[in-house]
Design an enzyme around this catalytic site. Structure first.
Site, mmCIF file in Angstrom:
data_model
loop_
_atom_site.group_PDB
_atom_site.id
_atom_site.type_symbol
_atom_site.label_atom_id
_atom_site.label_comp_id
_atom_site.label_asym_id
_atom_site.label_seq_id
_atom_site.Cartn_x
_atom_site.Cartn_y
_atom_site.Cartn_z
ATOM 1 N N HIS A 246 0.821 -1.213 0.000
ATOM 2 C CA HIS A 246 0.000 0.000 0.000
ATOM 3 C C HIS A 246 0.861 1.272 0.000
ATOM 4 O O HIS A 246 0.484 2.302 0.559
ATOM 5 C CB HIS A 246 -0.957 0.027 1.192
ATOM 6 N N ASN B 151 -10.014 -3.607 1.180
ATOM 7 C CA ASN B 151 -9.628 -3.502 -0.218
ATOM 8 C C ASN B 151 -10.850 -3.253 -1.086
ATOM 9 O O ASN B 151 -11.976 -3.195 -0.594
ATOM 10 C CB ASN B 151 -8.921 -4.787 -0.680
ATOM 11 N N TYR C 126 -0.003 -4.707 11.480
ATOM 12 C CA TYR C 126 -0.150 -3.321 11.026
ATOM 13 C C TYR C 126 0.449 -2.325 12.016
ATOM 14 O O TYR C 126 1.154 -1.406 11.624
ATOM 15 C CB TYR C 126 -1.623 -3.007 10.742
#
Length: 492
Positions: A65, A138, A348
């Site tokens: 990303h 997504n 993350y």
């Protein structure tokens, strides 16, 4: 020469240049040197500071990303679902919550063209009254793999060859030939929707299964879906060349210019819900991230609308430093046992600490808008001003207390330690159903993309045969067409 002639006048209202420490800079054009020709003095603090800051302007790009664009706006509840969740920002129709959204490509680098065939990220940060909620997803409702243990391998396979730094199709085809669960994702990626026209004409999905909890403690599995009000539009191969040839940032530009012109992008939020007690009624595992829930059995329920009506003020501060994590939830929303989601809960936040530092959640774009307090003191780049004497809990000298209790899922967890694949893989049914839903010309484009990929000279006959076998199990006619054009027979 008067060294003070450029010194700012106290009567002048415009700002003047300073160092980071606030000292005035009266000459930002010439270095401090020994005589007009130099050399430069090491004591030239302003020069050293300026260069040091410049040298560090680029932070590590995201591993995935990396290429993205952001915008701000609001989420408004349009339908009452307070019977399903005690989440405060979903408490009643009409409630609005500020948001920031980041759209992105997934596997390509920060400066790559936005016309490349690649999944798109669709991440929404809700600044609610009870803390932030990051709905990180997504543009496709499924994913390549179901177990996060394989995520680093998957990303490595999709990234450039480490020897040559060249993107090569054979690497991904090799890796995914070991993972037939990826077929469903490929029915999206190699379909027309594999290259969205821009971010405004793109669907979004939370991808994972989450859990909603109401005030009574009743839990339901939930999936989140974003539907653009302007419709879904995609770019075919010739259009990608035309659009992206001279502009690698066409989607970023479209988003920015549309908002500037008052043409605000909007999406409707829908949810699907399932009673956890009913999860065994299906021929697939509802927590399997490579599967969708059939809408004819579990219909979409409208919840609200997302409107992006303000561009970001600074790309670095509100896009590059914008950080999401699926672990960031609010009361009324919880995780599920989805293996990919469980992995991302850790991964993350960990990657953001590496990119931005241990205090990345203090950055304005990531910090909650509501009052917040904890004892996470100090650490690199901690800029929160604190003057209290008590930095522990509990204390009789400090009035900080626990928050009021809120429900979390209470299902009993049991099982032995083991490393295994889920019981209901069912890797081929949904990919076949999706392929058969395409119009004939759309099916032909899908086939041509696979022919092109599998015709790569470095793709072995064995790998071609495996893929033909996979697609034959998904749809017999699809497998036959691939086998005929590639002159191979299925290997399994």
């Amino acid at each position: 020469m008067d060294p003070y002639k450029h010194r700012p006048s106290s009567s002048h209202n415009s700002p003047f240049m300073t160092t980071n420490s606030g000292a005035p800079v009266y000459n930002n054009n010439s270095s401090l040197t020994v005589g007009p020709r130099g050399p430069i003095l090491l004591e030239e603090y302003h020069l050293v500071e300026k260069l040091a800051n410049f040298d560090r302007e680029r932070i590590p790009e995201r591993v995935v990303h990396a290429r993205g664009a952001s915008a701000k706006g609001f989420f408004e509840v349009t339908h009452d679902i307070s019977h399903l969740t005690c989440a405060d920002f979903l408490r009643a129709p009409g409630v609005q919550t500020p948001v920031i959204v980041r759209f992105s490509t997934v596997t390509n680098e920060r400066g790559s063209p936005e016309t490349l065939r690649d999944p798109r990220g669709f991440a929404v940060k809700f600044y609610t009254r009870e803390g932030n909620f990051d709905l990180v997803g997504n543009n496709f409702p499924v994913f390549f793999i179901r177990d996060g243990l394989k995520f680093p391998d998957m990303v490595h396979a999709l990234k450039p060859n480490p020897k040559s730094q060249i993107h090569e199709k054979w690497r991904a085809l090799d890796f995914f030939s070991h993972h037939p669960e990826s077929l469903h994702m490929f029915t999206f990626l190699f379909d027309d929707v594999g290259v969205p026209q821009d971010y405004r004409h793109m669907e979004g999905s939370g991808v994972h299964t989450y859990t909603l909890i109401n005030k009574a403690g009743k839990s339901l599995y939930v999936k989140f879906h974003w539907k653009p009000t302007c419709g879904v539009k995609s770019l075919l191969e010739d259009e990608c060349i035309k659009v992206g040839g001279a502009n690698h940032s066409h989607a970023t530009q479209d988003l920015y210019y549309s908002i500037s012109a008052g043409n605000y992008p909007e999406w409707k939020l829908f949810i699907q819900t399932m009673d956890p007690d009913h999860e065994d009624k299906f021929d697939f595992d509802p927590l399997d991230v490579t599967k969708t829930w059939p809408e004819d059995i579990i219909p979409l329920q409208p919840v609200g609308r997302l409107v992006l009506n303000k561009n970001i003020d600074n790309f670095f501060a509100e896009n590059e430093q914008l950080a999401f994590c699926p672990a960031v939830i609010v009361p009324g929303i919880y995780y599920s046992d989805d293996k990919m989601l469980q992995t991302r809960i850790f991964s993350y936040a960990d990657t953001q600490r590496y990119r931005l530092g241990p205090n990345y959640l203090q950055l304005p774009v990531n910090a909650p808008k509501c009052a917040h307090h904890n004892n996470h003191h100090e650490g690199a780049m901690n800029f929160m001003h604190r003057d209290e004497e008590v930095n522990y809990f509990p204390s009789r000298y400090n009035s900080v207390r626990h928050a009021d209790a809120y429900p979390i899922p209470s299902r009993v967890l049991s099982g032995k330690r083991e490393r295994c694949i889920i019981d209901k893989e069912n890797n081929f049914k949904q990919p076949g159903e999706r392929y058969r839903s395409f119009a004939p010309e759309r099916q032909e484009r899908f086939i041509c993309r696979w022919i092109d990929a599998l015709s790569d000279p470095k793709v072995t006959h064995e790998i071609r045969s495996i893929w033909v076998s996979y697609w034959s199990q998904a749809d017999k006619s699809l497998g036959q067409k691939l086998a005929s054009r590639l002159s191979v027979k299925p290997s399994i």
